[in-house]
Write a protein that holds these residues in place. Structure first.
Motif, PDB file in Angstrom:
ATOM      1  N   GLU A  51      50.198  36.650  41.807  1.00  0.00           N
ATOM      2  CA  GLU A  51      49.509  36.114  43.005  1.00  0.00           C
ATOM      3  C   GLU A  51      49.062  34.671  42.772  1.00  0.00           C
ATOM      4  OE1 GLU A  51      46.520  38.818  44.424  1.00  0.00           O
ATOM      5  OE2 GLU A  51      47.969  40.457  44.469  1.00  0.00           O
ATOM      6  N   ALA A  52      48.617  34.383  41.575  1.00  0.00           N
ATOM      7  CA  ALA A  52      48.237  33.004  41.253  1.00  0.00           C
ATOM      8  C   ALA A  52      49.473  32.103  41.257  1.00  0.00           C
ATOM      9  CB  ALA A  52      47.538  32.961  39.898  1.00  0.00           C
ATOM     10  N   GLU A  53      50.594  32.613  40.751  1.00  0.00           N
ATOM     11  CA  GLU A  53      51.851  31.850  40.788  1.00  0.00           C
ATOM     12  C   GLU A  53      52.205  31.502  42.238  1.00  0.00           C
ATOM     13  OE1 GLU A  53      54.879  34.281  39.100  1.00  0.00           O
ATOM     14  OE2 GLU A  53      54.068  34.175  37.061  1.00  0.00           O
ATOM     15  N   GLN A  54      52.127  32.531  43.080  1.00  0.00           N
ATOM     16  CA  GLN A  54      52.495  32.353  44.488  1.00  0.00           C
ATOM     17  C   GLN A  54      51.618  31.277  45.145  1.00  0.00           C
ATOM     18  OE1 GLN A  54      55.107  33.690  45.755  1.00  0.00           O
ATOM     19  NE2 GLN A  54      54.728  32.654  47.695  1.00  0.00           N
ATOM     20  N   PHE A  55      50.321  31.310  44.827  1.00  0.00           N
ATOM     21  CA  PHE A  55      49.400  30.314  45.382  1.00  0.00           C
ATOM     22  C   PHE A  55      49.785  28.895  44.942  1.00  0.00           C
ATOM     23  CE2 PHE A  55      45.766  27.560  44.552  1.00  0.00           C
ATOM     24  CZ  PHE A  55      45.250  27.411  45.832  1.00  0.00           C
ATOM     25  N   LEU A  56      50.205  28.758  43.679  1.00  0.00           N
ATOM     26  CA  LEU A  56      50.433  27.402  43.137  1.00  0.00           C
ATOM     27  C   LEU A  56      51.782  26.809  43.530  1.00  0.00           C
ATOM     28  CD1 LEU A  56      48.915  27.872  39.571  1.00  0.00           C
ATOM     29  CD2 LEU A  56      48.108  26.280  41.327  1.00  0.00           C
ATOM     30  N   ARG A  57      52.751  27.657  43.929  1.00  0.00           N
ATOM     31  CA  ARG A  57      54.083  27.135  44.262  1.00  0.00           C
ATOM     32  C   ARG A  57      53.979  26.145  45.424  1.00  0.00           C
ATOM     33  NH1 ARG A  57      56.109  32.497  43.175  1.00  0.00           N
ATOM     34  NH2 ARG A  57      56.653  32.315  40.976  1.00  0.00           N
ATOM     35  N   ALA A  87      43.591  34.892  40.128  1.00  0.00           N
ATOM     36  CA  ALA A  87      44.067  35.689  38.985  1.00  0.00           C
ATOM     37  C   ALA A  87      43.030  36.703  38.533  1.00  0.00           C
ATOM     38  CB  ALA A  87      44.430  34.769  37.826  1.00  0.00           C
ATOM     39  N   MET A  88      41.760  36.414  38.757  1.00  0.00           N
ATOM     40  CA  MET A  88      40.693  37.293  38.245  1.00  0.00           C
ATOM     41  C   MET A  88      40.349  38.431  39.200  1.00  0.00           C
ATOM     42  SD  MET A  88      40.211  36.255  35.275  1.00  0.00           S
ATOM     43  CE  MET A  88      38.793  37.224  34.813  1.00  0.00           C
ATOM     44  N   ASN A  89      41.015  38.500  40.358  1.00  0.00           N
ATOM     45  CA  ASN A  89      40.752  39.610  41.285  1.00  0.00           C
ATOM     46  C   ASN A  89      40.922  40.943  40.565  1.00  0.00           C
ATOM     47  OD1 ASN A  89      40.108  38.276  43.568  1.00  0.00           O
ATOM     48  ND2 ASN A  89      42.216  38.161  44.363  1.00  0.00           N
ATOM     49  N   GLY A  90      39.930  41.803  40.671  1.00  0.00           N
ATOM     50  CA  GLY A  90      40.025  43.141  40.095  1.00  0.00           C
ATOM     51  C   GLY A  90      39.635  43.224  38.625  1.00  0.00           C
ATOM     52  N   ALA A  91      39.242  42.100  38.028  1.00  0.00           N
ATOM     53  CA  ALA A  91      38.855  42.140  36.610  1.00  0.00           C
ATOM     54  C   ALA A  91      37.540  42.894  36.434  1.00  0.00           C
ATOM     55  CB  ALA A  91      38.722  40.722  36.067  1.00  0.00           C
ATOM     56  N   LYS A  92      37.460  43.641  35.315  1.00  0.00           N
ATOM     57  CA  LYS A  92      36.248  44.430  35.061  1.00  0.00           C
ATOM     58  C   LYS A  92      35.950  44.436  33.560  1.00  0.00           C
ATOM     59  CE  LYS A  92      34.538  49.143  35.328  1.00  0.00           C
ATOM     60  NZ  LYS A  92      34.761  50.302  34.645  1.00  0.00           N
ATOM     61  N   GLY A  93      34.701  44.115  33.198  1.00  0.00           N
ATOM     62  CA  GLY A  93      34.313  44.142  31.785  1.00  0.00           C
ATOM     63  C   GLY A  93      33.757  45.502  31.397  1.00  0.00           C
ATOM     64  N   TYR A  94      33.700  45.761  30.078  1.00  0.00           N
ATOM     65  CA  TYR A  94      33.182  47.040  29.575  1.00  0.00           C
ATOM     66  C   TYR A  94      31.982  46.842  28.661  1.00  0.00           C
ATOM     67  CZ  TYR A  94      37.088  49.328  31.741  1.00  0.00           C
ATOM     68  OH  TYR A  94      37.968  49.808  32.680  1.00  0.00           O
ATOM     69  N   GLY A  95      31.259  45.734  28.842  1.00  0.00           N
ATOM     70  CA  GLY A  95      30.054  45.491  28.039  1.00  0.00           C
ATOM     71  C   GLY A  95      30.299  44.355  27.071  1.00  0.00           C
ATOM     72  N   GLU A  96      30.754  44.698  25.851  1.00  0.00           N
ATOM     73  CA  GLU A  96      30.940  43.660  24.829  1.00  0.00           C
ATOM     74  C   GLU A  96      32.014  42.647  25.198  1.00  0.00           C
ATOM     75  OE1 GLU A  96      31.627  45.197  20.956  1.00  0.00           O
ATOM     76  OE2 GLU A  96      29.521  45.687  20.657  1.00  0.00           O
ATOM     77  N   ASN A  97      32.930  43.039  26.076  1.00  0.00           N
ATOM     78  CA  ASN A  97      34.011  42.100  26.425  1.00  0.00           C
ATOM     79  C   ASN A  97      33.750  41.374  27.755  1.00  0.00           C
ATOM     80  OD1 ASN A  97      34.541  44.115  28.270  1.00  0.00           O
ATOM     81  ND2 ASN A  97      36.744  44.181  27.900  1.00  0.00           N
ATOM     82  N   ASP A  98      32.507  41.445  28.270  1.00  0.00           N
ATOM     83  CA  ASP A  98      32.226  40.782  29.552  1.00  0.00           C
ATOM     84  C   ASP A  98      32.483  39.268  29.492  1.00  0.00           C
ATOM     85  OD1 ASP A  98      31.527  43.211  30.574  1.00  0.00           O
ATOM     86  OD2 ASP A  98      29.356  42.846  30.612  1.00  0.00           O
ATOM     87  N   PHE A  99      32.367  38.711  28.273  1.00  0.00           N
ATOM     88  CA  PHE A  99      32.590  37.254  28.143  1.00  0.00           C
ATOM     89  C   PHE A  99      34.003  36.862  28.584  1.00  0.00           C
ATOM     90  CE2 PHE A  99      34.275  38.987  24.269  1.00  0.00           C
ATOM     91  CZ  PHE A  99      35.336  38.159  23.934  1.00  0.00           C
ATOM     92  N   LYS A 100      34.936  37.833  28.544  1.00  0.00           N
ATOM     93  CA  LYS A 100      36.319  37.505  28.946  1.00  0.00           C
ATOM     94  C   LYS A 100      36.406  37.173  30.436  1.00  0.00           C
ATOM     95  CE  LYS A 100      38.927  40.137  25.477  1.00  0.00           C
ATOM     96  NZ  LYS A 100      40.047  41.071  25.250  1.00  0.00           N
TER      97      LYS A 100
END
Ligand code: FAD
Ligand code: SF4
Length: 339
Positions: free
Chosen positions: A285-291, A307-320
């Motif tokens: 989807e990000a590719e499509q936006f940038l074309r 690109a981050m749509n739907g991203a979910k952290g699990y605590g220790e990895n929230d920094f991602k």
């Protein structure tokens, strides 16, 4: 010490026949992952089929692109003139992985098949659905051990932010595969039922209810080679790997970018991320936006947000959740030479 039989084969046909004859049988390529797993008794093979003598190390130009044999060593692929010229993203990704010694042993097929680095998976005293699935199949290679997912609610700094399930939140560890999914590669396999081609994006899978299955390879199938179609990305490719140490460390986040520029505009683009999902994560989807858009920071920020749509952290990895979009923006700037 667990005993196992050892057989060396010299033809792909013999390899496929040997693997499909018995359960508990594994191909041995460079051994850099499989032997580790055996030492820790995560995998307990009854038989190893050594495939190092198979004539599958060739790297060649074809009428449609590049073909790389499954037994080509990671270092040989990274340094090959054809790869540097036609698929520099692959060369960069390989050189960002492991160490020089490991790259000299590791093969293309083995790299695709390497298991997750989730610490619970490697410790047979800890709960892990991937190592000890709830619905245990006939695979005798899986030792017993507690089921469940130690990482959910546990130490999950390295884990997934996309596509995880309540059974497993592990990430796929390979750098090479991020470049291959971005470059629309195809995997050529040979098995008891004949030869077939698997689009790279369909090779690895999300965990769902069967996290023990990393990929869509069928029992008895041998990876023969990988094809990369001809592209126009050679001048504007970049692999960004964010990790805890400068080398010898798996990606916290990685981003593979390959762009075909027309002036200051993005004509075509491929984007993929590592360290974020159970499979190499393509950002279509990000590719499509940038074309067709200008290579500007504002557009890169918008693409990273998509690109981050739907991203979910699990605590220790929230920094991602912050590191990932920032890495996408940085990688896009470098690839388009707008940094
Ligand atoms: C300390 C350390 C650091 C590392 N860091 C990184 C890193 O930063 N980035 C990264 O990407 N990787 C990293 N790796 C992983 C390394 O790249 C893999 O171990 C390696 O690529 C596996 O390749 P191999 O040929 O040794 O496979 P093997 O260990 O021989 O095999 C792995 C699996 O693949 C199967 N297999 C092998 N070839 C085929 C085939 N042709 N067809 C079907 N199945 C096959 C085997 O049966 C086995 O199940 C690291 C490894 C170590 C030990
Ligand atoms: S994340 Fe996956 S590999 Fe890690 S403990 Fe959970 S089930 Fe096992």
């Amino acid at each position: 010490m667990n005993q196992f039989q050892y057989t060396r084969v010299t033809t792909p046909k013999a390899a496929v026949t040997a693997l499909s004859q018995e359960s508990g049988t594994y191909f041995l390529a460079g051994g850099t992952n499989l032997i580790d797993l055996m030492k820790r008794e995560v995998v307990v093979p009854e038989r190893l089929i050594d495939i190092n003598k198979l004539p599958l190390s060739t790297i060649e130009k074809t009428s449609t692109g590049l073909r790389i044999g499954a037994m080509a060593k990671n270092s040989a692929v990274a340094e090959h003139d054809l790869v540097k010229k036609h698929a520099p993203l692959l060369s960069m990704a390989l050189n960002a992985g492991a160490s020089a010694q490991l790259r000299n042993m590791a093969t293309v097929g083995g790299n695709m098949m390497q298991r997750t680095r989730c610490a619970y998976f490697y410790d047979t005293s800890m709960p892990c659905n991937k190592r000890s699935p709830v619905q245990a199949g006939p695979d005798k290679g899986q030792p017993n051990g507690p089921t469940g997912c130690g990482a959910i609610g546990g130490i999950n700094r390295m884990h997934a932010i996309f596509g995880a399930s309540n059974k497993c939140i592990a990430v796929h560890p390979s750098d090479m595969c991020i470049a291959l999914v971005a470059l629309d590669a195809t995997v050529n396999v040979s098995g008891p039922k004949g030869d077939r081609k698997i689009p790279f994006n369909d090779f690895h899978r999300l965990p769902g209810d069967t996290p023990q299955k990393d990929n869509t390879l069928l029992p008895g199938e041998l990876i023969m080679s990988v094809d990369i179609p001809t592209n126009k990305f050679a001048d504007n490719s970049h692999y960004l790997k964010v990790r805890d140490r400068a080398s010898y460390a798996f990606a916290l986040i990685s981003v593979g970018v390959a762009v075909d520029m027309k002036g200051s505009n993005i004509h075509d683009i491929r984007l993929a991320m590592g360290g974020v999902a159970h499979k190499p994560w393509r950002l279509t989807e990000a590719e499509q936006f940038l074309r067709g858009k200008a290579a500007t920071e504002a557009n890169f920020k918008q693409a990273a947000s998509i690109a981050m749509n739907g991203a979910k952290g699990y605590g220790e990895n929230d920094f991602k959740l912050t590191l990932a979009p920032n890495s996408i923006i940085d990688a896009l700037k470098t690839a388009t030479k707008t940094a």
